[in-house]
Design an enzyme around this catalytic site. Structure first.
Site, short mmCIF file in Angstrom:
data_model
loop_
_atom_site.label_atom_id
_atom_site.label_comp_id
_atom_site.label_asym_id
_atom_site.label_seq_id
_atom_site.Cartn_x
_atom_site.Cartn_y
_atom_site.Cartn_z
N LYS A 97 72.22 45.60 58.08
CA LYS A 97 73.79 45.50 58.73
C LYS A 97 74.29 46.35 57.24
O LYS A 97 75.34 45.79 57.42
CB LYS A 97 73.14 43.91 58.50
CG LYS A 97 74.86 42.96 58.76
CD LYS A 97 74.06 41.45 58.58
CE LYS A 97 73.68 41.16 56.99
NZ LYS A 97 75.15 40.55 55.90
N ASN A 98 73.96 45.83 55.99
CA ASN A 98 74.30 45.50 54.87
C ASN A 98 75.16 47.30 54.02
O ASN A 98 75.47 47.51 53.77
CB ASN A 98 72.89 44.93 54.15
CG ASN A 98 73.07 43.77 53.82
OD1 ASN A 98 73.98 42.98 54.68
ND2 ASN A 98 72.31 43.06 53.41
N CYS B 241 81.09 30.20 51.36
CA CYS B 241 80.59 31.31 51.68
C CYS B 241 79.60 29.81 52.06
O CYS B 241 79.10 29.07 51.38
CB CYS B 241 80.30 32.20 51.98
SG CYS B 241 78.93 32.67 51.29
N ARG C 230 82.10 33.12 46.67
CA ARG C 230 81.84 34.64 46.70
C ARG C 230 83.16 35.87 46.09
O ARG C 230 83.71 35.92 46.73
CB ARG C 230 81.39 35.77 47.44
CG ARG C 230 80.17 34.94 47.94
CD ARG C 230 79.57 36.31 49.47
NE ARG C 230 78.44 35.94 50.03
CZ ARG C 230 77.39 36.44 51.10
NH1 ARG C 230 78.31 37.72 51.35
NH2 ARG C 230 76.65 36.13 51.25
N ASP D 138 67.60 38.53 49.16
CA ASP D 138 67.76 38.86 51.09
C ASP D 138 66.44 38.10 51.35
O ASP D 138 66.22 37.71 52.54
CB ASP D 138 68.38 39.37 51.81
CG ASP D 138 70.01 39.71 51.67
OD1 ASP D 138 70.50 38.82 51.10
OD2 ASP D 138 70.28 40.54 51.68
N ARG E 227 73.87 37.22 62.51
CA ARG E 227 74.45 37.91 62.27
C ARG E 227 73.83 39.08 61.90
O ARG E 227 74.47 39.99 61.46
CB ARG E 227 75.00 36.82 60.81
CG ARG E 227 76.36 36.25 60.95
CD ARG E 227 76.84 35.28 60.15
NE ARG E 227 76.55 36.78 59.18
CZ ARG E 227 76.50 36.55 57.69
NH1 ARG E 227 75.83 35.35 57.53
NH2 ARG E 227 76.53 37.04 56.76
#
Length: 420
Positions: free
Chosen positions: A22-23, A116, A121, A305, A397
Site C-alpha cells: 500500500k505504502n 487523522c 499529520r 505500522d 485500507r
C-alpha cells in the site's frame, strides 16, 4: 457494516503471499500523472485506498482500468489540477498527489488535510519543499493552492526523514529544471520503489534508500511498466498472527531484509524464524516470552505500522514487553480493545508496558485505525472463543482479503454484514 467473526485457538499452517505494498503503490499511482502516456502497474493490491487513488486520477482526466492485480493509467488527457474535498477525505494520504499535479500542470488545488485517527499529520515539510523549488503556496479557506509554472531545482534539507515529504519532493523535483538534492531523506524501501518507477518513466533519480536523494529534473517523462514491491507490513501481520495462534507458516512476496527488526523481536520472543530472499518462515509451538523494549523509528528501525500487530501477539508472552512509540501520537488506540479480551497493558504517554497474561478471551471489539484493526485480528486468532471485530473499513485500507488469506492458513475467520 462488515464484521469479522473469529473463532480463536486454531493453529496456522501453510503458505501465504504478501500482496503489493500500500505504502508503495499510492505514490506510484500519483507519479503516473507525470508521464504523458499509459503506465501499467502490476502487483497492485485491491484496497480502498487504491480505489480512492484511481477515483482521484479519473477526476483529473486520466483513464484507468483494472484487470486482476494489473492497473493501467493513461495520463495523456490530464485536464484538471484540483482534488475536491470529498475525494481528499476518502484517503488519508491524498496529499501525495500535490507534487505530481504541480509538476505536470503548474498548479495544484487541494483541500487542506486535517488530523487523522493517528493524530495530526502536518504537511509543513511538504509545503516548505514546494516553496524551495520555486512554487507559491496559498493556504486560505481550508484549501491549498500551489502554483509553480517554472520550478527550479534546489538543495532541500528535511528536519525529519518524513516519508510523505520525501515522496512529494521527488515527484515535484522531477519536473523542475536543474538538480535537486534531498538531505535527510526517508530511507524506507517504498521510496526506492518509487525511484524505480520514476526511472522507468525516464527520470534521473538516484540515492533512494540512503539519506540523500539527487534528482536531475526537467527530462521528458513517459508512461512505464512497473511491478510494486511486496507489502512488508502485511507480511509482518501474517507472522504476528502465527505467533499469536501457534503453528508454522511461510510468507512469500516480501523481502526479508525489510523485516529484520520485526523478525528479530519474534525470534527473541521464542519463535523460530528462517528466511531467504523470497520467503520467511515462522514456527511457534511453545509459550512465548517477553522481549526487550521495542522502539519504533524511521527505517531501518522498527516500523510503527508493525507495532500494533506485534503487541497483540505478545499479550500472552510470559513476562513483560515494553513498546515506545516515537512516530505517531495516537498509536495505542487498540490497547483498550485488547483489554476487553483480557490483555494487561499500561500506557503512559508514548510508552506501553505489556504484562503477559496466560490467555486472551473472545470479545466484541472495534477497530479504530488500520493497524489497530489488524492487531485485533491477530489477538482474536489466539484467544479462546469467538470474537466479533467491527470497523473493517479501516482494515480494508491496507489489507486485501485478509480473512481469505488467513483462512488459507487454517484460521476460522469469516466476514459478515451486520446491522448498525
Amino acid at each position: 457494516m462488515s464484521i469479522f467473526l473469529v473463532e480463536g485457538g486454531r493453529r496456522l499452517e501453510g503458505t501465504v503471499r504478501a500482496h503489493g505494498a500500500k505504502n508503495s503503490v499510492l505514490p506510484i499511482l500519483a507519479a503516473t500523472i507525470l508521464g504523458r502516456g499509459e503506465s501499467v502497474i502490476r502487483n497492485c493490491p485491491d484496497l480502498s485506498d487504491v480505489t480512492a487513488s484511481l477515483a482521484i486520477l479519473e477526476h483529473l482526466g486520466c483513464k484507468t482500468a483494472r484487470e486482476g492485480d494489473t492497473v493501467r493509467v493513461d495520463a495523456s488527457s490530464l485536464s484538471r489540477c484540483d482534488v475536491p474535498d470529498n475525494l481528499m477525505r476518502e484517503m488519508r494520504s491524498s496529499v501525495i498527489f500535490l507534487g505530481a499535479i504541480l509538476g505536470r500542470m503548474g498548479e495544484a488545488v487541494l483541500s487542506a488535510p486535517g488530523g487523522c485517527e493517528l493524530g495530526p499529520r502536518p504537511i509543513d515539510l511538504h509545503l516548505a519543499s514546494i516553496r524551495a523549488l520555486g512554487g507559491a503556496v496559498d493556504e486560505a479557506g481550508g484549501a491549498l493552492r500551489c502554483t509553480g509554472g517554472h520550478l527550479t531545482g534546489a538543495d532541500i534539507v528535511l528536519s525529519i526523514p518524513s516519508v510523505g515529504a520525501t515522496e512529494n519532493t521527488m515527484l515535484a523535483a522531477v519536473a523542475a529544471d536543474g538538480v535537486t538534492t534531498i538531505t535527510n531523506a526517508a530511507r524506507e524501501p517504498e521510496i526506492a520503489d518509487l525511484q524505480a518507477f520514476l526511472r522507468a518513466m525516464g527520470a534521473d533519480v538516484r540515492g533512494a534508500g540512503s539519506s540523500m536523494i539527487t534528482i536531475r529534473g526537467g527530462l521528458p517523462l513517459h508512461g512505464a511498466e512497473h511491478t510494486v514491491m511486496g507489502d512488508r507490513i502485511v507480511a509482518a501481520t501474517y507472522l504476528a498472527a502465527a505467533a499469536a495462534a501457534g503453528g508454522e507458516i511461510e510468507v512469500t512476496g516480501a523481502d526479508c531484509r525489510h523485516l529484520s527488526t520485526v523478525t528479530a523481536v519474534l525470534s527473541q520472543a521464542g519463535c523460530k524464524v528462517r528466511s531467504d530472499d523470497s520467503r520467511i518462515s515462522l514456527s511457534r509451538s511453545g509459550p512465548m516470552r517477553g522481549v526487550s523494549p521495542v522502539r519504533t523509528a524511521p527505517y531501518p528501525g522498527f516500523p510503527t505500522d508493525a507495532q500494533a500487530p506485534l503487541m497483540a501477539a505478545l499479550t500472552t508472552a510470559a513476562g513483560t514487553s515494553v513498546f515506545v512509540e516515537n512516530i505517531f501520537e495516537s498509536r495505542y488506540r487498540h490497547v483498550d480493545e485488547l483489554a476487553r479480551m483480557g490483555a494487561h497493558i499500561r500506557v503512559e504517554g508514548r510508552v506501553a508496558v505489556v504484562f503477559g497474561v496466560e490467555r486472551l478471551k473472545a470479545a466484541a471489539v472495534h477497530a479504530a485505525d488500520l493497524r489497530g484493526g489488524a492487531a485485533l485480528v491477530v489477538a482474536a486468532l489466539g484467544a479462546e472463543g469467538r470474537s466479533r471485530i467491527s470497523g473493517l473499513h479501516h482494515v480494508d485500507r491496507g489489507y486485501q482479503d485478509l480473512d481469505g488469506a488467513l483462512r488459507s492458513l487454517g484460521a476460522d475467520i469469516v466476514r459478515r454484514e451486520a446491522d448498525g
